[in-house]
Design a protein around this motif. Structure first.
Motif, PDB file in Angstrom:
ATOM      1  N   UNK A  34       0.689  -1.218  -0.033  1.00 18.79           N
ATOM      2  CA  UNK A  34      -0.145  -0.007   0.122  1.00 18.79           C
ATOM      3  C   UNK A  34       0.927   1.126   0.196  1.00 18.79           C
ATOM      4  N   UNK A  35       2.017   1.099   0.705  1.00 13.68           N
ATOM      5  CA  UNK A  35       2.699   2.305   0.816  1.00 13.68           C
ATOM      6  C   UNK A  35       3.289   2.684  -0.684  1.00 13.68           C
ATOM      7  N   UNK A  36       3.540   1.710  -1.533  1.00 10.92           N
ATOM      8  CA  UNK A  36       4.085   1.569  -2.878  1.00 10.92           C
ATOM      9  C   UNK A  36       2.854   2.342  -3.765  1.00 10.92           C
ATOM     10  N   UNK A  37       1.839   1.596  -3.519  1.00 11.02           N
ATOM     11  CA  UNK A  37       0.693   2.042  -4.528  1.00 11.02           C
ATOM     12  C   UNK A  37       0.293   3.483  -4.278  1.00 11.02           C
ATOM     13  N   UNK A  38       0.540   4.245  -2.798  1.00 12.12           N
ATOM     14  CA  UNK A  38       0.325   5.329  -2.806  1.00 12.12           C
ATOM     15  C   UNK A  38       1.391   6.414  -3.329  1.00 12.12           C
ATOM     16  N   UNK A  39       2.304   5.920  -3.868  1.00 10.77           N
ATOM     17  CA  UNK A  39       3.476   6.643  -4.509  1.00 10.77           C
ATOM     18  C   UNK A  39       4.247   7.429  -3.272  1.00 10.77           C
ATOM     19  N   UNK A  40       4.490   6.649  -2.146  1.00 13.17           N
ATOM     20  CA  UNK A  40       5.368   7.105  -1.036  1.00 13.17           C
ATOM     21  C   UNK A  40       6.581   6.608  -0.949  1.00 13.17           C
ATOM     22  N   UNK A  41       7.118   5.824  -2.041  1.00 14.04           N
ATOM     23  CA  UNK A  41       8.501   5.486  -1.831  1.00 14.04           C
ATOM     24  C   UNK A  41       9.240   5.625  -3.046  1.00 14.04           C
TER      25      UNK A  41
END
Length: 150
Positions: free
Chosen positions: A56-63
């Motif tokens: 989910x962190x990746x899906x939200x563009x946070x990494x």
């Protein structure tokens, strides 16, 4: 209760138990944590609990990709998340701090402290805190992110 919240409570409960085991693993009451495969088993469980956080962190563009500097957009998103959700910095830095503190304690007092349980505790607790406190805010803020199906 939503599945997300149930998952968060389970992850936090496991993380809390592993946090206790970090400092009390040699206690006769926690003999389970002294078995031959306890560290590996706890780490596998923590990684399984951590995978949804990473997804989910990746899906939200946070990494950012490993080894790359974060893009200006990623930096902006993380800054916005920190300003809109005060639990995000607490969640992130407390996990890192707990791991660091356990290693320091290990070097100071020896194997009374088990930093490997601390790592598992931090992963599970980070994931649980993310889904309980941070993810709802992040999803609201970044639901428009391309390819976001979260």
């Amino acid at each position: 209760m939503k599945i997300r919240q149930t998952f968060a409570f389970i992850a936090l409960a496991i993380g809390a138990n592993l946090a206790v085991a970090t400092f009390a693993w040699k206690s006769q009451f926690l003999a389970l944590f002294q078995t031959e495969h306890a560290i590996v088993t706890s780490f596998i469980i923590a990684v399984v609990l951590f995978i949804p956080f990473v997804f989910t962190f990746t899906q939200l563009g946070l990494n950012s990709a490993e080894g790359e500097t974060p893009s200006p957009e990623t930096k902006r998103r993380l800054k916005l998340l920190s300003s809109q959700c005060s639990m995000w910095p607490v969640t992130w830095y407390s996990a890192l701090g707990f791991i660091g503190f356990s290693w320091l304690a290990f070097f100071l007092v020896g194997d009374i402290v088990n930093p490997f349980f601390a790592m598992s505790a931090a992963l599970a607790s980070l994931s649980g805190s993310w889904f309980l406190f941070v993810y709802p805010v992040a999803r609201r803020l970044f639901k428009d992110f391309p390819n976001n199906t979260a």
